[in-house]
Enzyme design. Structure first.
Site, PDB file in Angstrom:
ATOM      1  N   ASP A 281       0.856  -1.186   0.000  1.00  0.00           N
ATOM      2  CA  ASP A 281       0.000   0.000   0.000  1.00  0.00           C
ATOM      3  C   ASP A 281       0.891   1.235   0.000  1.00  0.00           C
ATOM      4  O   ASP A 281       1.706   1.425   0.914  1.00  0.00           O
ATOM      5  CB  ASP A 281      -0.885  -0.020   1.244  1.00  0.00           C
ATOM      6  CG  ASP A 281      -2.104   0.880   1.111  1.00  0.00           C
ATOM      7  OD1 ASP A 281      -2.171   1.632   0.127  1.00  0.00           O
ATOM      8  OD2 ASP A 281      -2.979   0.824   1.989  1.00  0.00           O
TER       9      ASP A 281
ATOM     10  N   ASP B 228      -2.994   2.645  -5.995  1.00  0.00           N
ATOM     11  CA  ASP B 228      -1.963   2.716  -4.957  1.00  0.00           C
ATOM     12  C   ASP B 228      -1.839   1.476  -4.086  1.00  0.00           C
ATOM     13  O   ASP B 228      -1.151   1.515  -3.065  1.00  0.00           O
ATOM     14  CB  ASP B 228      -2.218   3.938  -4.065  1.00  0.00           C
ATOM     15  CG  ASP B 228      -3.527   3.848  -3.288  1.00  0.00           C
ATOM     16  OD1 ASP B 228      -4.425   3.106  -3.727  1.00  0.00           O
ATOM     17  OD2 ASP B 228      -3.653   4.523  -2.250  1.00  0.00           O
ATOM     18  N   GLU B 229      -2.469   0.370  -4.444  1.00  0.00           N
ATOM     19  CA  GLU B 229      -2.317  -0.832  -3.626  1.00  0.00           C
ATOM     20  C   GLU B 229      -2.538  -2.082  -4.458  1.00  0.00           C
ATOM     21  O   GLU B 229      -3.249  -2.065  -5.467  1.00  0.00           O
ATOM     22  CB  GLU B 229      -3.269  -0.814  -2.432  1.00  0.00           C
ATOM     23  CG  GLU B 229      -4.731  -0.764  -2.796  1.00  0.00           C
ATOM     24  CD  GLU B 229      -5.636  -0.816  -1.569  1.00  0.00           C
ATOM     25  OE1 GLU B 229      -5.357  -1.620  -0.650  1.00  0.00           O
ATOM     26  OE2 GLU B 229      -6.628  -0.065  -1.544  1.00  0.00           O
TER      27      GLU B 229
END
Length: 420
Positions: free
Chosen positions: A31, A125-126
């Site tokens: 993350d 983003d993850e």
């Protein structure tokens, strides 16, 4: 992005530190830390150490990302920007630049895929990674996690937090607890020790309302929920949710990493600071949204066939209209021409709160044959927009106005629509 859920950090507990036993822990959840804000700080080094908030900057805006300096003031993602300004008036407030974030995301995801092909992106983003097959080349899961964090820091000048665990659910909780810029291993034989002290809100599927319902029954921790009679849970949250939560509370999550994640649509929308009736302002907004959606399509290597217009009126009534093109496209010019025609046909004649543009029916651009139009120039709008993408990646999207790509239009097209 910023997480609404807050868990105690586990870095000080040696049972769950980066050096804990990672036997049987082949799942990683990576993350990025305050991703949008971090990308902005990366290209504006003078902002380092200052509170930075990315999101809608108008009175109806919403926070998309907040740096950890801003979070110290209580600013969180999904918070109204007006509330964020009240909490942290000294922060730097920036509108989002999804072209820059998409480019950074692609670079980060490529680092993941250099380690394993089993990468399941959840958002920009993850992602989940299954590193069971990467051990021969790169070592144990915790060593792979450390390698990923080091490469992201060195190559992208960004930080990430990684959870290492035996299941997706546990790995995701681990990355949350490791934030910011941390690494946490949850050993397979310590899963219940890790889970049971957590609040019930840590479990997937438990929102504010269901958490409150569980608390009214005296179920405050994951341990409480794991030990609760099945009938009590069923009465509180229903049959399906009760089974799901009982399994998670016992550390059971059979889902594997699924690398095939096909995006079904790409688009953008804007909420006006005040309700709008002027068709010129509507047109300007649709130009900007078409340009943003086109940039995201090209960044994702996708083309689409169905263009959709979304309109939300001042009374919150929402309608949508769509049109399917003869040939798939990723150009803002074609998207705008279509969506503007949809708007003119709609001719609402009332105040508008929000408009959106979306492309559906996506396919990989490289696998989609391009149909040539008789008499069309060899190089045209797509090349011009791709050049603008390259300039935006280097200098920022703000240096290129959306109308610059689409050129001047016949002013008669923006006369106030009238009902037939």
């Amino acid at each position: 992005m910023g997480r609404s859920q807050s868990l105690p950090r586990g870095g000080g507990d040696p049972r769950f530190g980066p050096d804990a036993d990672d036997t049987g822990c082949s799942i990683l959840h990576v993350d990025m830390d305050a991703f949008f804000a971090s990308v902005e700080v990366r290209r504006r080094p003078e902002l380092r150490g200052r509170p930075v908030v990315v999101g809608g900057v108008g009175p109806r805006g919403v926070v998309s990302s907040a740096s950890y300096e801003a979070r110290e003031f209580g600013v969180r993602s999904a918070m109204p920007t007006a509330r964020a300004r009240a909490l942290c008036p000294g922060a730097v407030y920036l509108p989002p630049d999804f072209t820059a974030y998409s480019a950074a995301s692609r670079a980060v995801m490529q680092i993941f895929r250099d380690v394993t092909p089993l990468v399941e992106p959840l958002s920009l983003d993850e992602a989940f990674l299954d590193v069971a097959g990467a051990r021969r080349l790169f070592g144990r899961p915790a060593a792979i996690a450390a390698l990923i964090r080091r490469r992201v820091a060195e190559e992208q000048r960004l930080t990430c937090s990684v959870g290492v665990g035996p299941t997706k659910f546990v790995a995701k909780l681990g990355s949350t607890r490791a934030k910011p810029d941390g690494l946490l291993v949850v050993p397979a034989d310590r899963v219940l020790d890790f889970l049971h002290p957590l609040p019930v809100s840590a479990l997937w599927g438990v929102g504010e309302r269901s958490a409150e319902a569980l608390r009214r029954l005296g179920l405050r921790t994951v341990r409480d929920l794991a030990e609760a009679p099945a009938g009590l849970l069923r009465r509180a949250v229903g049959e399906a949710s009760a089974t799901h939560l009982h399994e998670l509370a016992r550390g059971r999550d059979p889902r594997g990493v699924s690398p095939e994640q096909v995006e079904k649509s790409i688009g953008a929308e804007v909420t006006f600071d005040t309700d709008v009736t002027d068709p010129v302002e509507i047109r300007r907004a649709l130009l900007a949204l078409a340009e943003k959606a086109g940039a995201r399509l090209r960044a994702a290597g996708q083309v689409g066939r169905t263009v959709s217009l979304k309109v939300r009126f001042a009374d919150f009534r929402t309608i949508s209209r769509s049109r399917t093109l003869g040939v798939p496209t990723d150009t803002a010019r074609e998207m705008f021409d279509t969506v503007w025609a949809l708007w003119l046909a709609l001719a609402p004649g009332e105040a508008v709160r929000l408009v959106g543009v979306r492309m559906e029916g996506l396919a990989a651009a490289e696998e989609t044959p391009q149909q040539l139009t008789l008499g069309a120039p060899e190089r045209g709008w797509r090349e011009a927009e791709a050049a603008a993408d390259a300039a935006a990646a280097r200098f920022g999207r703000s240096v290129i106005g959306p109308a610059s790509l689409l050129g001047r239009r016949d002013p008669r097209q923006v006369e106030k629509p009238t009902r037939p």
